[in-house]
Design a protein around this motif. Structure first.
Motif, PDB file in Angstrom:
ATOM      1  N   MET A 271      44.961  14.817  -1.962  1.00 39.53           N
ATOM      2  CA  MET A 271      44.227  14.867  -0.700  1.00 39.53           C
ATOM      3  C   MET A 271      42.724  14.667  -0.921  1.00 39.53           C
ATOM      4  SD  MET A 271      46.186  17.916   1.379  1.00 39.53           S
ATOM      5  CE  MET A 271      45.441  17.492   2.936  1.00 39.53           C
ATOM      6  N   VAL A 272      42.210  15.268  -1.967  1.00 39.61           N
ATOM      7  CA  VAL A 272      40.781  15.110  -2.267  1.00 39.61           C
ATOM      8  C   VAL A 272      40.481  13.654  -2.629  1.00 39.61           C
ATOM      9  CG1 VAL A 272      38.961  15.726  -3.910  1.00 39.61           C
ATOM     10  CG2 VAL A 272      40.427  17.504  -2.944  1.00 39.61           C
ATOM     11  N   ALA A 273      41.365  13.055  -3.429  1.00 44.21           N
ATOM     12  CA  ALA A 273      41.153  11.650  -3.807  1.00 44.21           C
ATOM     13  C   ALA A 273      41.170  10.744  -2.585  1.00 44.21           C
ATOM     14  CB  ALA A 273      42.225  11.226  -4.808  1.00 44.21           C
ATOM     15  N   LYS A 274      42.078  10.996  -1.634  1.00 47.28           N
ATOM     16  CA  LYS A 274      42.127  10.202  -0.411  1.00 47.28           C
ATOM     17  C   LYS A 274      40.892  10.415   0.448  1.00 47.28           C
ATOM     18  CE  LYS A 274      46.030   7.919  -0.482  1.00 47.28           C
ATOM     19  NZ  LYS A 274      46.065   6.432  -0.332  1.00 47.28           N
ATOM     20  N   SER A 275      40.407  11.647   0.499  1.00 49.42           N
ATOM     21  CA  SER A 275      39.257  11.954   1.342  1.00 49.42           C
ATOM     22  C   SER A 275      37.976  11.339   0.789  1.00 49.42           C
ATOM     23  CB  SER A 275      39.083  13.467   1.472  1.00 49.42           C
ATOM     24  OG  SER A 275      40.216  14.050   2.088  1.00 49.42           O
ATOM     25  N   ARG A 276      37.863  11.253  -0.525  1.00 46.56           N
ATOM     26  CA  ARG A 276      36.660  10.681  -1.124  1.00 46.56           C
ATOM     27  C   ARG A 276      36.438   9.229  -0.676  1.00 46.56           C
ATOM     28  NH1 ARG A 276      37.479  13.011  -7.243  1.00 46.56           N
ATOM     29  NH2 ARG A 276      36.392  15.026  -6.941  1.00 46.56           N
ATOM     30  N   ALA A 277      37.533   8.522  -0.479  1.00 47.71           N
ATOM     31  CA  ALA A 277      37.398   7.109  -0.085  1.00 47.71           C
ATOM     32  C   ALA A 277      36.780   6.972   1.297  1.00 47.71           C
ATOM     33  CB  ALA A 277      38.767   6.438  -0.120  1.00 47.71           C
ATOM     34  N   ALA A 278      36.925   8.009   2.130  1.00 50.79           N
ATOM     35  CA  ALA A 278      36.398   7.935   3.493  1.00 50.79           C
ATOM     36  C   ALA A 278      35.040   8.592   3.641  1.00 50.79           C
ATOM     37  CB  ALA A 278      37.382   8.579   4.463  1.00 50.79           C
ATOM     38  N   ILE A 279      34.497   9.173   2.569  1.00 49.20           N
ATOM     39  CA  ILE A 279      33.201   9.858   2.625  1.00 49.20           C
ATOM     40  C   ILE A 279      32.140   8.965   1.993  1.00 49.20           C
ATOM     41  CG2 ILE A 279      31.897  11.876   1.834  1.00 49.20           C
ATOM     42  CD1 ILE A 279      34.467  13.473   1.904  1.00 49.20           C
ATOM     43  N   THR A 280      31.045   8.801   2.685  1.00 48.84           N
ATOM     44  CA  THR A 280      29.959   7.942   2.188  1.00 48.84           C
ATOM     45  C   THR A 280      28.754   8.752   1.729  1.00 48.84           C
ATOM     46  OG1 THR A 280      29.132   7.711   4.458  1.00 48.84           O
ATOM     47  CG2 THR A 280      30.665   6.027   3.660  1.00 48.84           C
ATOM     48  N   SER A 281      28.614   9.975   2.225  1.00 50.20           N
ATOM     49  CA  SER A 281      27.450  10.802   1.885  1.00 50.20           C
ATOM     50  C   SER A 281      27.649  11.468   0.522  1.00 50.20           C
ATOM     51  CB  SER A 281      27.233  11.879   2.951  1.00 50.20           C
ATOM     52  OG  SER A 281      26.258  12.806   2.540  1.00 50.20           O
ATOM     53  N   GLU A 282      26.627  11.364  -0.314  1.00 55.28           N
ATOM     54  CA  GLU A 282      26.669  11.988  -1.629  1.00 55.28           C
ATOM     55  C   GLU A 282      26.735  13.513  -1.516  1.00 55.28           C
ATOM     56  OE1 GLU A 282      26.898  10.747  -4.637  1.00 55.28           O
ATOM     57  OE2 GLU A 282      26.964   8.682  -3.921  1.00 55.28           O
ATOM     58  N   GLU A 283      26.042  14.056  -0.535  1.00 56.01           N
ATOM     59  CA  GLU A 283      26.053  15.505  -0.349  1.00 56.01           C
ATOM     60  C   GLU A 283      27.433  15.996   0.067  1.00 56.01           C
ATOM     61  OE1 GLU A 283      23.552  18.928   2.135  1.00 56.01           O
ATOM     62  OE2 GLU A 283      22.905  16.824   2.150  1.00 56.01           O
ATOM     63  N   GLU A 284      28.100  15.230   0.948  1.00 60.92           N
ATOM     64  CA  GLU A 284      29.446  15.611   1.365  1.00 60.92           C
ATOM     65  C   GLU A 284      30.432  15.488   0.214  1.00 60.92           C
ATOM     66  OE1 GLU A 284      30.473  13.267   4.707  1.00 60.92           O
ATOM     67  OE2 GLU A 284      29.152  14.343   6.096  1.00 60.92           O
ATOM     68  N   LEU A 285      30.249  14.486  -0.617  1.00 64.73           N
ATOM     69  CA  LEU A 285      31.107  14.350  -1.798  1.00 64.73           C
ATOM     70  C   LEU A 285      30.925  15.528  -2.751  1.00 64.73           C
ATOM     71  CD1 LEU A 285      30.802  10.525  -2.590  1.00 64.73           C
ATOM     72  CD2 LEU A 285      32.881  11.766  -1.917  1.00 64.73           C
ATOM     73  N   ALA A 286      29.666  15.966  -2.918  1.00 61.82           N
ATOM     74  CA  ALA A 286      29.391  17.114  -3.787  1.00 61.82           C
ATOM     75  C   ALA A 286      30.026  18.386  -3.222  1.00 61.82           C
ATOM     76  CB  ALA A 286      27.887  17.296  -3.959  1.00 61.82           C
ATOM     77  N   ASP A 287      29.935  18.561  -1.899  1.00 66.48           N
ATOM     78  CA  ASP A 287      30.549  19.738  -1.270  1.00 66.48           C
ATOM     79  C   ASP A 287      32.065  19.710  -1.411  1.00 66.48           C
ATOM     80  OD1 ASP A 287      28.252  21.013  -0.496  1.00 66.48           O
ATOM     81  OD2 ASP A 287      28.220  20.198   1.530  1.00 66.48           O
ATOM     82  N   LEU A 288      32.643  18.508  -1.288  1.00 66.39           N
ATOM     83  CA  LEU A 288      34.088  18.384  -1.431  1.00 66.39           C
ATOM     84  C   LEU A 288      34.523  18.763  -2.843  1.00 66.39           C
ATOM     85  CD1 LEU A 288      36.845  17.551  -0.338  1.00 66.39           C
ATOM     86  CD2 LEU A 288      36.313  15.182  -0.999  1.00 66.39           C
ATOM     87  N   ALA A 289      33.762  18.312  -3.839  1.00 66.95           N
ATOM     88  CA  ALA A 289      34.097  18.652  -5.228  1.00 66.95           C
ATOM     89  C   ALA A 289      33.966  20.157  -5.465  1.00 66.95           C
ATOM     90  CB  ALA A 289      33.185  17.881  -6.183  1.00 66.95           C
ATOM     91  N   ARG A 290      32.932  20.754  -4.889  1.00 65.13           N
ATOM     92  CA  ARG A 290      32.741  22.196  -5.047  1.00 65.13           C
ATOM     93  C   ARG A 290      33.869  22.974  -4.363  1.00 65.13           C
ATOM     94  NH1 ARG A 290      26.361  22.127  -3.369  1.00 65.13           N
ATOM     95  NH2 ARG A 290      25.517  21.253  -5.308  1.00 65.13           N
ATOM     96  N   LEU A 291      34.215  22.539  -3.162  1.00 67.37           N
ATOM     97  CA  LEU A 291      35.296  23.210  -2.448  1.00 67.37           C
ATOM     98  C   LEU A 291      36.608  23.115  -3.217  1.00 67.37           C
ATOM     99  CD1 LEU A 291      34.530  22.122   1.238  1.00 67.37           C
ATOM    100  CD2 LEU A 291      34.515  24.467   0.349  1.00 67.37           C
TER     101      LEU A 291
END
Length: 431
Positions: A271-291
């Motif tokens: 799910m995280v791998a799929k979501s990364r493809a739809a996220i463009t913001s670096e900050e949102e990607l960092a939050d996703l990795a932290r979560l």
């Protein structure tokens, strides 16, 4: 011997990293003079965390027979969270127009979408987990008082409740991020929805396993409480078969839950791998990795608390003795388990034994008590001669009984003829 030392050194390195990161964050917070109540609360939590981390590091350095490897992930995440939040403070203060002595933008700080209170609660979860692990290790090596045992039970329960609430918060945030990916009609959105359904199904199965395991514990506990005298008959065949069957069922549930946990982790990775493809913001990607990391770590912390609770039940003997009259009560542990219970005796002679003793010692004490009881009964039983009347001549009752006395009674003691004087005989005169 090299393997335990290697494991210990790895955990010690992570404990030192987390401790140093917490101290660095404390120093950064103290460098600002403006401390609202939430910042003061955060500072207090950080100081408590640093004390616990220091104690853990000292324990690991001085002990080689205790495995703290389960704390690797929480320690890694704890240290990283402190470092990341320190960077957020520095970044936020650099954008502020206030001086370092009058920084007032604490409310603007965000970490994984949460404010300062959220970060403080996150640290509290790490601290509670480490305290539980330390207490669990100490409990296996030494006895504790009944009050400390009750405190430890409350600690496990409170830590588990807080961690589960934190995990639910993380799930909600991940749901929000995943929701953006599942919208639409493309193949990726359809696959994401299927993965999401599989995740919810796996989560439901984990809840079923947990509920069933708890129900088995309740059945076993209620069976023991309904018949306190059954403790002496635990080795009866029906009870032994039932207890063994319940334990096998619970062991099977534990294995099933472990498989589901691994499957849940794989689902989350997809799910995280799929979501990364739809996220463009670096900050949102960092939050996703932290979560994602926090989700894994929190589940590990919950498991640590769960295992500590299991160890507590396995290594604690609960005894509640009650007796009246001439009673002998034992509240001992012969296998090193911690004893939690009470001896209550009402009667004219109650004897109690308590503590950690060997099997041979318990057997010897039991034999001695039995001998003492038998002798006491024999002394208390009246003898036949004590029931016989005393002699007319006032002889004491404790004189040795003769064969005549036993056959004909006490009788009279007649004077000897040799002692009768001539004057005392009528009709006789001296020549």
């Amino acid at each position: 011997m090299a393997e335990p030392i290697g494991l210990a050194s790895g955990v010690l390195t992570l404990a030192t990293f987390a401790f140093q990161s917490s101290v660095a964050l404390i120093n950064t917070v103290q460098s600002f003079h403006n401390h609202p109540i939430r910042v003061r609360d955060l500072k207090g939590e950080l100081e408590a965390l640093s004390v616990v981390l220091s104690s853990l590091a000292e324990t690991i350095a001085s002990t080689t027979d205790v495995d703290f490897s389960v704390l690797k992930l929480p320690l890694q995440r704890c240290g990283s969270a402190c470092k990341e939040f320190e960077r957020e403070i520095v970044k936020c203060s650099s954008r502020s127009t206030d001086s370092r002595t009058s920084f007032r933008d604490w409310a603007k700080l965000r970490y994984m979408g949460g404010d300062i209170d959220y970060f403080r609660q996150l640290l509290s979860g790490y601290k509670s987990t480490i305290v539980v692990a330390l207490t669990d290790a100490n409990l296996r090596k030494a006895s504790i008082t009944a009050e400390s045992l009750d405190t430890y039970k409350s600690l496990i329960k409170n830590a588990t409740d807080d961690l589960e609430a934190h995990l639910q918060n993380i799930d909600e945030k991940l749901e929000t991020i995943f929701g953006h990916t599942t919208t639409g009609s493309g193949s990726d959105a359809l696959e994401m929805r299927l993965i999401q359904e599989e995740r919810l199904s796996t989560q439901k199965c984990l809840q079923i396993c947990a509920q069933l395991s708890e129900h088995i514990d309740q059945i076993t506990l209620s069976s023991e409480r309904s018949d306190p005298s059954a403790h002496a008959n635990l080795d009866t065949i029906p009870k032994t078969i039932t207890i063994n069957g319940l334990q096998e069922c619970k062991n099977s549930l534990i294995l099933t839950a472990a498989k589901l946990e691994r499957h849940m982790k794989d689902i989350m990775d997809r799910m995280v791998a799929k979501s990364r493809a739809a996220i463009t913001s670096e900050e949102e990607l960092a939050d996703l990795a932290r979560l994602r990391d926090e989700w894994t770590t929190t589940r590990q912390c919950v498991n640590i608390c769960s295992q500590a609770e299991i160890h507590l039940k396995e290594n604690t003997s609960t005894i509640d003795n009650y007796a009246t009259g001439d009673a002998i009560q034992f509240m001992v542990s012969t296998d090193g388990k911690t004893i939690h219970g009470k001896n209550r005796g009402l009667g004219w002679r109650s004897r109690q034994v308590g503590g950690h003793l060997s099997d041979l010692t318990v057997q010897k004490i039991s034999q001695d008590f039995s001998t003492i009881s038998f002798q006491s009964v024999e002394r208390a039983r009246p003898s036949p001669r004590e029931n016989a009347p005393s002699g007319r001549d006032g002889a004491p009752d404790d004189e040795p009984a003769s064969e005549f006395k036993e056959r004909y009674g006490p009788g009279f003691k007649l004077p000897s003829t040799a002692n009768i004087s001539a004057e005392s005989r009528p009709g006789l005169k001296k020549g």
